[in-house]
Design an enzyme around this catalytic site. Sequence first.
Site, PDB file in Angstrom:
ATOM      1  N   GLU A 293       0.820  -1.211   0.000  1.00 31.46           N
ATOM      2  CA  GLU A 293       0.000   0.000   0.000  1.00 31.46           C
ATOM      3  C   GLU A 293       0.858   1.268   0.000  1.00 31.46           C
ATOM      4  OE1 GLU A 293      -3.855  -0.940   2.031  1.00 31.46           O
ATOM      5  OE2 GLU A 293      -3.613   1.077   2.830  1.00 31.46           O
ATOM      6  N   HIS A 322       8.439 -26.151   1.231  1.00 30.30           N
ATOM      7  CA  HIS A 322       7.785 -27.234   0.498  1.00 30.30           C
ATOM      8  C   HIS A 322       6.650 -26.684  -0.355  1.00 30.30           C
ATOM      9  CE1 HIS A 322      10.106 -30.160   2.835  1.00 30.30           C
ATOM     10  NE2 HIS A 322      10.048 -29.203   3.743  1.00 30.30           N
ATOM     11  N   LYS A 432     -13.033   1.788  -2.211  1.00 28.51           N
ATOM     12  CA  LYS A 432     -14.046   2.090  -1.190  1.00 28.51           C
ATOM     13  C   LYS A 432     -15.210   2.849  -1.826  1.00 28.51           C
ATOM     14  CE  LYS A 432     -10.992   2.523   2.901  1.00 28.51           C
ATOM     15  NZ  LYS A 432     -10.430   3.418   3.904  1.00 28.51           N
TER      16      LYS A 432
HETATM   17  O1  PA5 Z   1      -2.930   1.465   6.007  1.00 18.53           O
HETATM   18  C1  PA5 Z   1      -3.955   2.063   5.755  1.00 18.53           C
HETATM   19  O2  PA5 Z   1      -4.023   3.307   5.712  1.00 18.53           O
HETATM   20  C2  PA5 Z   1      -5.230   1.301   5.463  1.00 18.53           C
HETATM   21  O3  PA5 Z   1      -4.971  -0.070   5.359  1.00 18.53           O
HETATM   22  C3  PA5 Z   1      -6.235   1.531   6.585  1.00 18.53           C
HETATM   23  O4  PA5 Z   1      -5.676   1.108   7.794  1.00 18.53           O
HETATM   24  C4  PA5 Z   1      -7.541   0.773   6.320  1.00 18.53           C
HETATM   25  O5  PA5 Z   1      -8.072   1.145   5.077  1.00 18.53           O
HETATM   26  C5  PA5 Z   1      -8.545   1.059   7.405  1.00 18.53           C
HETATM   27  O6  PA5 Z   1      -8.790   2.423   7.500  1.00 18.53           O
HETATM   28  P1  PA5 Z   1      -9.462   3.062   8.783  1.00 18.53           P
HETATM   29  O7  PA5 Z   1      -8.517   2.927   9.926  1.00 18.53           O
HETATM   30  O8  PA5 Z   1      -9.700   4.478   8.423  1.00 18.53           O
HETATM   31  O9  PA5 Z   1     -10.724   2.304   9.036  1.00 18.53           O
END
Ligand code: PA5
Length: 461
Positions: A293, A322, A432
């Site tokens: 990400e 394995h 989203k």
């Molecule tokens: O790393 C990130 O920013 C995302 O993976 C968020 O943690 C995830 O989308 C959840 O978001 P939120 O904490 O706003 O619910």
Amino acid sequence: MKSLAGDLHLEVGAALAPPLDREHGVGRAEIRKVLKALEPVLPRLLAADAPSGFLRVLGRRKLGEAIIAEARRCAQRKPRDLIHIGIGGSSLGAEVLWRALTHPQHNLLPDSRRPGPRVHFVDNVDPDSLGSLLEWVDLRHALVHVVSKSGGTVETAAAFQVVRQAVEKRVGPTWARHFVATTGRGALGALAREEGIATLPFPEDVGGRFSALTASGLFTPAVAGVDVGPLLAGARRMLARMRSAEPGHDPAAVAAAIAHRMETAKHKPIHVLMAYADALEPLARWFVQLCGESLGKRKGRGAHVRHVGPTPLAARGTTDQHSQVQLFVEGPPDKLVSFVRLQAQNRAVEIPGAGPAAYLDGVSLGALLEAEQRGTAVALARAGRPSVTWELPALEAGALGQLLVALETQTAYQAALLGIDAFDQPGVEAGKIAAFALLGREGYESERAAIEADAPPSWRI
Ligand code: PA5
């Protein structure tokens, strides 16, 4: 700064050229050049106006104290089960710390032998998982930790509503006492205030995947019995090591330099994190999210758009020897493997070497695990494939705190080298928004129309 007995170490010899040839290994001069480029990055990450406060937050000792105090308050009520609701960065950090720093069979221990409640992670909206959990847990004795920085993530909002209704049904108007919310200024925070749910702050300047060492990652393990003080002390120690390091001695910078050259100059777009400890399996998934990400980004505009970022993979030793290791050793030479290994395990289990296993006489399972990790590194090296190894003295809080900070900082360094923002996630946001549109949420009508107009033709068999 001198290294201490409990420090994390990074071994990078098996990624260098020589011994690897220059096509697959990184030369020392190349590393020095990248380290030079990284010199201004750590001060920038620590500056008051840095885009993320994931390192600065380690200096906010009051935040840590508040988490510990709230965890104590909740633990005093002796909950039997703790349900952690969150997704992505709002779940993985807590899972890493809980799994690594509690008894390996934590949830199976009888109440009298467990230092805290059983822990369950709700990080999906699979009705079979959540439905069955709610059938099984005695909600009269449950605590729920709901984590969402934005307060508006649909999966978390949905799971929260389902669990809230189930708890309310079971305990009546006092349901809010069973909840703690770690959140920011969004809808969840407002709801928590309205309903009288205890809250912990999700630091505004720290994003989900960099939040393992804030309430998002710390509160759940703390209630489960983990002493988070040494974890934070380890994290601060890694920061101090990085700040005082001579060039070539900041492990995060050297790891980033190697990973960057592998991706951009050595045709290795895949970065595997292979942990040799079952308790570090969630760490590999956490790394996949952190790397994927933070570094998978579209860069530039118009005709100059480039798509960058290594593809992260999670593997567990020895099990995946394995499974995936055949691919790593003989498949396309497109991978860097980062091993994580422990110098010592918490338990000694000797192997009775009898019959065809006589050669194992006097060997412990820990020694076998170590030999297998080294063996895999050797097999990779002989095939001309690079690897680096993160080595923790043991599975303990201080070293783990160091590792998390090192991997987070490595990621931020790699982003700086790629010239991208590690701390946003426009691709996730797009998904989203599309999900809201498909659910028919008000305000997303034009998005829904666009999705329907763009729908691919169906070939359903
Ligand atoms: O790393 C990130 O920013 C995302 O993976 C968020 O943690 C995830 O989308 C959840 O978001 P939120 O904490 O706003 O619910």
